[in-house]
Scaffold this active site. Structure first.
Site, PDB file in Angstrom:
ATOM      1  CB  SER A  51     103.112  64.691  38.211  1.00  0.00           C
ATOM      2  OG  SER A  51     101.932  65.325  38.642  1.00  0.00           O
ATOM      3  CD  GLN A  52     109.751  64.813  40.291  1.00  0.00           C
ATOM      4  OE1 GLN A  52     109.486  65.828  40.919  1.00  0.00           O
ATOM      5  NE2 GLN A  52     110.932  64.248  40.301  1.00  0.00           N
TER       6      GLN A  52
END
Ligand code: SAH
Length: 219
Positions: free
Chosen positions: A69-70
């Site tokens: 995930s960012q």
């Protein structure tokens, strides 16, 4: 093969500091979340070829059609889960992937359980967490839709893959006063915060997001 924890050396320290500045600009206010993100060497969790991009605000491929995930999404989700509470308490993550978010969670609370359904990813999470000497995370190879009944109830549940509906087992395994945050939907996804109160589960719809799907069974 092992990579040293210093890895990219000064470059990674500097780019990590820049990532924290960017998270602040994007609106992350919880200093403890920012400190946790600053403490975890994200470049050690991605493929070596991608290490130089580890601190960009982007999701990166982990293989097996999955992504880490960012940073903004990791920080934002944990901030929402912590808001107005003493702490995260016993925490369950569904979708451990490479173990990055579990490592950030482990900076903030003592008990972290993380479930992953793709065995080689779980193995990688294990190696990554060992490499940074994070022994607080308990990893389990299982379909996370069923939670971890033997370790329930959980004060916090964080789901890293999008489901069409809230898995009932996860609702059951949420402690009274506990909080769960999960992405819901398929094409159109958004985060949903669920709080378990004595009289009911209270749902709040939050930001639009983009996650990989929550899948059934094991790989
Ligand atoms: N938190 C991870 C991001 C992983 S992406 C990190 O920091 O790297 C989402 C992960 O959820 C993928 O690894 C995917 O395999 C996993 N996943 C999807 N459905 C799942 C399920 N039913 N049970 C457990 N893990 C699942």
């Amino acid at each position: 093969m092992t990579r040293s924890v210093t890895g990219l050396g000064m470059t990674s320290q500097r780019t990590r500091t820049r990532m924290i500045e960017r998270l602040r600009e994007q609106g992350i206010r919880d200093e403890q979340v920012l400190a946790a993100m600053a403490a975890v060497p994200r470049h050690l969790f991605v493929e070596e070829a991608l290490a130089s991009r580890a601190y960009e605000d982007t999701a990166l491929p982990l293989g097996f059609s999955q992504t880490i995930s960012q940073p903004y999404v990791v920080a934002r989700m944990i901030e929402v889960l912590r808001q107005g509470r003493a702490g995260l308490g016993k925490t369950l993550e569904i979708g451990a992937g490479c173990g990055y978010q579990a490592a950030v969670l482990a900076q903030l609370t003592h008990e972290v359980y993380a479930v992953e359904r793709i065995e080689p990813l779980l193995a990688r999470a294990k190696l990554n967490l060992r490499a940074i000497k994070q022994f607080r995370v308990r990893l389990k190879y299982a379909d996370g839709q069923f939670g971890i009944p033997e370790a329930a109830p959980f004060d916090t549940i964080i789901v890293a893959a999008a489901a069409p509906a809230v898995p009932p087992a996860l609702l059951q395994q949420l402690a009274l006063g506990g909080r769960m945050l999960l992405p819901l939907g398929s094409a159109d996804q958004y985060l949903v915060l669920i709080e378990r109160r004595a009289e009911a589960y209270v749902e709040t719809r939050l930001d639009g997001v983009r996650f990989v799907p929550l899948l059934s069974g094991l790989e």
